[in-house]
Write an enzyme that holds these catalytic residues in place. Structure first.
Site, PDB file in Angstrom:
ATOM      1  N   ASN A  11       0.868  -1.182   0.000  1.00 57.56           N
ATOM      2  CA  ASN A  11       0.000   0.000   0.000  1.00 57.56           C
ATOM      3  C   ASN A  11       0.900   1.225   0.000  1.00 57.56           C
ATOM      4  O   ASN A  11       1.503   1.553   1.010  1.00 57.56           O
ATOM      5  CB  ASN A  11      -0.887  -0.037   1.258  1.00 57.56           C
ATOM      6  CG  ASN A  11      -1.739   1.212   1.411  1.00 57.56           C
ATOM      7  OD1 ASN A  11      -1.783   2.054   0.509  1.00 57.56           O
ATOM      8  ND2 ASN A  11      -2.407   1.346   2.549  1.00 57.56           N
ATOM      9  N   LYS A  13       0.029   4.200  -0.200  1.00 55.95           N
ATOM     10  CA  LYS A  13      -0.636   5.365   0.398  1.00 55.95           C
ATOM     11  C   LYS A  13      -0.438   6.588  -0.518  1.00 55.95           C
ATOM     12  O   LYS A  13      -0.404   6.425  -1.726  1.00 55.95           O
ATOM     13  CB  LYS A  13      -0.124   5.588   1.827  1.00 55.95           C
ATOM     14  CG  LYS A  13      -0.227   4.295   2.654  1.00 55.95           C
ATOM     15  CD  LYS A  13      -0.033   4.477   4.123  1.00 55.95           C
ATOM     16  CE  LYS A  13      -0.184   3.130   4.834  1.00 55.95           C
ATOM     17  NZ  LYS A  13      -0.086   3.223   6.295  1.00 55.95           N
ATOM     18  N   HIS A  95      -9.463   1.002   5.121  1.00 53.92           N
ATOM     19  CA  HIS A  95      -8.189   1.223   5.823  1.00 53.92           C
ATOM     20  C   HIS A  95      -8.438   2.162   6.998  1.00 53.92           C
ATOM     21  O   HIS A  95      -9.262   3.075   6.912  1.00 53.92           O
ATOM     22  CB  HIS A  95      -7.162   1.822   4.857  1.00 53.92           C
ATOM     23  CG  HIS A  95      -5.782   1.812   5.423  1.00 53.92           C
ATOM     24  ND1 HIS A  95      -5.366   2.715   6.378  1.00 53.92           N
ATOM     25  CD2 HIS A  95      -4.731   0.979   5.203  1.00 53.92           C
ATOM     26  CE1 HIS A  95      -4.097   2.438   6.701  1.00 53.92           C
ATOM     27  NE2 HIS A  95      -3.702   1.398   6.004  1.00 53.92           N
ATOM     28  N   GLU A  97      -6.829   4.567   8.051  1.00 54.27           N
ATOM     29  CA  GLU A  97      -6.616   5.984   7.735  1.00 54.27           C
ATOM     30  C   GLU A  97      -7.856   6.591   7.088  1.00 54.27           C
ATOM     31  O   GLU A  97      -8.069   7.802   7.156  1.00 54.27           O
ATOM     32  CB  GLU A  97      -5.364   6.127   6.843  1.00 54.27           C
ATOM     33  CG  GLU A  97      -4.094   5.932   7.660  1.00 54.27           C
ATOM     34  CD  GLU A  97      -2.905   5.412   6.877  1.00 54.27           C
ATOM     35  OE1 GLU A  97      -2.908   5.471   5.634  1.00 54.27           O
ATOM     36  OE2 GLU A  97      -1.961   4.918   7.530  1.00 54.27           O
ATOM     37  N   GLU A 165      -5.011  -4.886  10.671  1.00 51.41           N
ATOM     38  CA  GLU A 165      -4.004  -3.841  10.856  1.00 51.41           C
ATOM     39  C   GLU A 165      -4.288  -3.095  12.161  1.00 51.41           C
ATOM     40  O   GLU A 165      -5.134  -2.187  12.184  1.00 51.41           O
ATOM     41  CB  GLU A 165      -4.051  -2.840   9.697  1.00 51.41           C
ATOM     42  CG  GLU A 165      -3.784  -3.455   8.335  1.00 51.41           C
ATOM     43  CD  GLU A 165      -3.233  -2.436   7.348  1.00 51.41           C
ATOM     44  OE1 GLU A 165      -2.178  -2.710   6.776  1.00 51.41           O
ATOM     45  OE2 GLU A 165      -3.836  -1.365   7.179  1.00 51.41           O
ATOM     46  N   GLY A 171       2.854   2.297  10.801  1.00 52.47           N
ATOM     47  CA  GLY A 171       3.840   3.363  10.668  1.00 52.47           C
ATOM     48  C   GLY A 171       4.581   3.716  11.947  1.00 52.47           C
ATOM     49  O   GLY A 171       5.247   4.746  12.026  1.00 52.47           O
ATOM     50  N   SER A 210       3.745  -2.106  10.275  1.00 54.36           N
ATOM     51  CA  SER A 210       5.188  -2.176  10.514  1.00 54.36           C
ATOM     52  C   SER A 210       5.824  -3.505  10.104  1.00 54.36           C
ATOM     53  O   SER A 210       6.768  -3.970  10.749  1.00 54.36           O
ATOM     54  CB  SER A 210       5.509  -1.843  11.977  1.00 54.36           C
ATOM     55  OG  SER A 210       5.103  -0.516  12.282  1.00 54.36           O
TER      56      SER A 210
HETATM   57  P1  13P Z   1       3.236   0.412   7.597  1.00 56.60           P
HETATM   58  O1  13P Z   1       3.702  -0.883   6.976  1.00 56.60           O
HETATM   59  O2  13P Z   1       3.933   1.614   7.058  1.00 56.60           O
HETATM   60  O3  13P Z   1       3.192   0.321   9.080  1.00 56.60           O
HETATM   61  O4  13P Z   1       1.698   0.598   7.105  1.00 56.60           O
HETATM   62  C1  13P Z   1       0.812  -0.449   7.219  1.00 56.60           C
HETATM   63  C2  13P Z   1      -0.410  -0.124   6.474  1.00 56.60           C
HETATM   64  O5  13P Z   1      -1.170   0.746   6.866  1.00 56.60           O
HETATM   65  C3  13P Z   1      -0.668  -0.845   5.222  1.00 56.60           C
HETATM   66  O6  13P Z   1      -1.958  -0.626   4.761  1.00 56.60           O
END
Ligand code: 13P
Length: 247
Positions: A11, A13, A95, A97, A165, A171, A210
């Protein structure tokens, strides 16, 4: 029923411009024998170019979100049909976010999943608890309730995956223990079987938060972990390949 084919999806983002496609091509070029399906979900602006760049490779392209409606006066939004038209095969939905930043409820996510199916896209539906919810020992309750609310009945017989997640692991460099991941994944599997019967056993349950080359092997071999949804470490071909190679 055979166990689900693992899926490792990156992803990106809101990262990436045309020059970043070199990383996607690097993944395709470096992909050796793997039992995983591999996908890259770039920003919407790059879906078509990524699909073209990866056309001759097994690496799939996915979107990161879609609107439930097929078309209309929704300035700035992208329909599932548009992603499919641009060459996407999958789409990440729900997601954290988007749930947190845009107030997406389980019902909104479920409507988006239906849109994805209508457009022929395979949904990757994300769920996960916040740190407060984990501290209050509500992780299992929150996650299974998100699974029940975000997965519409229309998924019966369809290809899809669920990504666990934990919000606090995204992150941050923090990850749950393997036992914690397994506990949640086993609970998600039970909820999937409750919802879809035997078909609930065919969906891969991905872990996200992560994931990096150094922790991928342990995570990917945990019980009921059927792949990974990778954020930051999917932006560089070398790191993403390191994760795929850990399977
Ligand atoms: P990270 O791997 O940067 O922690 O992000 C995970 C994520 O949100 C994947 O959709």
């Amino acid at each position: 029923m055979t166990s689900p084919t693992p899926l490792i999806a990156g992803n990106w983002k809101m990262n990436g411009v045309a020059a970043s496609l070199i990383e996607a091509q690097g993944v395709a070029a470096g992909l050796g024998e793997t039992k995983a399906r591999v996908a890259i979900c770039p920003p919407a602006t790059l879906v078509e170019r990524a699909a073209a760049a990866l056309k001759a490779s097994p690496v799939l392209v996915g979107g990161q979100d879609c609107r439930a409606e097929a078309s209309g006066a929704f300035t700035g939004d992208v329909a599932a049909e548009m992603l499919a038209d641009a060459g996407a095969r999958l789409v990440i939905l729900g997601h954290s976010e988007r749930r947190a930043g845009y107030g997406e409820s389980d019902a909104v996510v479920a409507a988006k999943v239906e849109a994805a199916l209508r457009a022929g896209l395979e949904p990757i539906v994300c769920v996960g608890e916040t740190l407060e919810e984990r501290k209050a020992e509500k992780a299992l309750e929150v996650v299974t309730s998100q699974v029940r609310g975000s997965l519409p009945a229309a998924l019966a017989g369809q290809a899809f995956s669920v990504a666990y997640e934990p919000v606090w692991a995204i992150g941050t460099g923090l990850t749950p223990t393997t036992a914690e991941i397994e506990e949640v994944h086993v609970a998600i599997r039970a909820a999937l079987v409750e919802l879809f019967g035997d078909h609930g056993k065919s969906a891969a349950i991905l872990y996200g938060g992560s994931v990096k080359p150094s922790n991928a092997a342990e995570i990917l071999h945990a019980r009921e972990v059927g792949g990974a949804l990778v954020g930051g470490a999917s932006l560089k071909a070398e790191d993403f390949l390191g994760i795929i190679g850990a399977l």
